[in-house]
Scaffold this motif. Sequence first.
Motif, PDB file in Angstrom:
ATOM      1  N   SER A   5       0.834  -1.190   0.000  1.00  0.00           N
ATOM      2  CA  SER A   5       0.000   0.000   0.000  1.00  0.00           C
ATOM      3  C   SER A   5       0.876   1.250   0.000  1.00  0.00           C
ATOM      4  O   SER A   5       1.836   1.332   0.774  1.00  0.00           O
ATOM      5  N   ARG A   9      -1.586   8.650  -3.449  1.00  0.00           N
ATOM      6  CA  ARG A   9      -1.501   8.164  -4.826  1.00  0.00           C
ATOM      7  C   ARG A   9      -0.955   9.237  -5.750  1.00  0.00           C
ATOM      8  O   ARG A   9      -0.248   8.946  -6.714  1.00  0.00           O
ATOM      9  N   ASN A 109       0.843   0.507  -5.921  1.00  0.00           N
ATOM     10  CA  ASN A 109       0.353   1.265  -7.073  1.00  0.00           C
ATOM     11  C   ASN A 109       1.075   2.588  -7.287  1.00  0.00           C
ATOM     12  O   ASN A 109       0.779   3.309  -8.228  1.00  0.00           O
TER      13      ASN A 109
ATOM     14  N   LYS B  38       1.759  -4.078 -16.509  1.00  0.00           N
ATOM     15  CA  LYS B  38       1.379  -2.833 -15.853  1.00  0.00           C
ATOM     16  C   LYS B  38       0.253  -2.163 -16.613  1.00  0.00           C
ATOM     17  O   LYS B  38       0.379  -1.851 -17.796  1.00  0.00           O
ATOM     18  N   TYR B  39      -0.847  -1.932 -15.870  1.00  0.00           N
ATOM     19  CA  TYR B  39      -1.944  -1.136 -16.397  1.00  0.00           C
ATOM     20  C   TYR B  39      -1.708   0.323 -16.017  1.00  0.00           C
ATOM     21  O   TYR B  39      -1.026   0.612 -15.035  1.00  0.00           O
ATOM     22  N   GLU B  42      -1.518   2.002 -12.265  1.00  0.00           N
ATOM     23  CA  GLU B  42      -1.307   0.934 -11.300  1.00  0.00           C
ATOM     24  C   GLU B  42       0.175   0.569 -11.263  1.00  0.00           C
ATOM     25  O   GLU B  42       0.925   0.882 -12.185  1.00  0.00           O
ATOM     26  N   GLY B  43       0.575  -0.112 -10.197  1.00  0.00           N
ATOM     27  CA  GLY B  43       1.942  -0.597 -10.145  1.00  0.00           C
ATOM     28  C   GLY B  43       2.103  -1.866 -10.979  1.00  0.00           C
ATOM     29  O   GLY B  43       1.125  -2.492 -11.365  1.00  0.00           O
ATOM     30  N   THR B  45       2.480  -5.628 -11.937  1.00  0.00           N
ATOM     31  CA  THR B  45       1.991  -6.868 -11.329  1.00  0.00           C
ATOM     32  C   THR B  45       2.850  -8.022 -11.822  1.00  0.00           C
ATOM     33  O   THR B  45       3.025  -8.199 -13.023  1.00  0.00           O
TER      34      THR B  45
END
Lengths: 116, 114
Positions: A5, A9, A109, B38-39, B42-43, B45
Amino acid sequence: DTGVSQDPRHKITKRGQNVTFRCDPISEHNRLYWYRQTLGQGPEFLTYFQNEAQLEKSRLLSDRFSAERPKGSFSTLEIQRTEQGDSAMYLCASSLAESGRNTPLHFGNGTRLTVT
Amino acid sequence: DQQVKQNSPSLSVQEGRISILNCDYTNSMFDYFLWYKKYPAEGPTFLISISSIKDKNEDGRFTVFLNKSAKHLSLHIVPSQPGDSAVYFCAASAIGFGFNKFYFGSGTKLNVKP
């Protein structure tokens, strides 16, 4: 979901300001990494912690950057006196150390930093 | 000096066909390789890994091939689906580095057309 996490963001800041990002890794992972990604490039290694010890720092990490991982849990990445060149996605990842073999990194993310 | 290279910035494939993404590396010490998807926003995957003791690893529709003599690896996706449209990164590391320090390629953007 017990993934990595990151907070916030998104961060927009003016040049010269300080910013701090937080990362909470997967709870059982003892290794934590910070990477930086700019447009059209892959992630670039910044620094790495094993538990609370910061064991390696990239030359990319100037003295305006500092990272901590108190108590070997969450980590913070601070950038002082931000510059426009610091604008990037800052990615945190964690992994579980296993003796004698590498293991995949699991990424959050990211925090997208924009310095105006 | 980029030690991991993905020379194709983009690839377009029809749904149901095979997607082949390529990656080359220069450091002969690398012995562990990963592919990430990676999308946007987003990070990355983790998708699949391979160690240098193997030349192939399969996981469902994804297969990674490693050619150590050519310092080349590839990711095959069969059959390709529209949801596979993303940026794919290869990454390499070595147990001799002492920790999981990965070097990443610059990515290949895959577009799977319906």
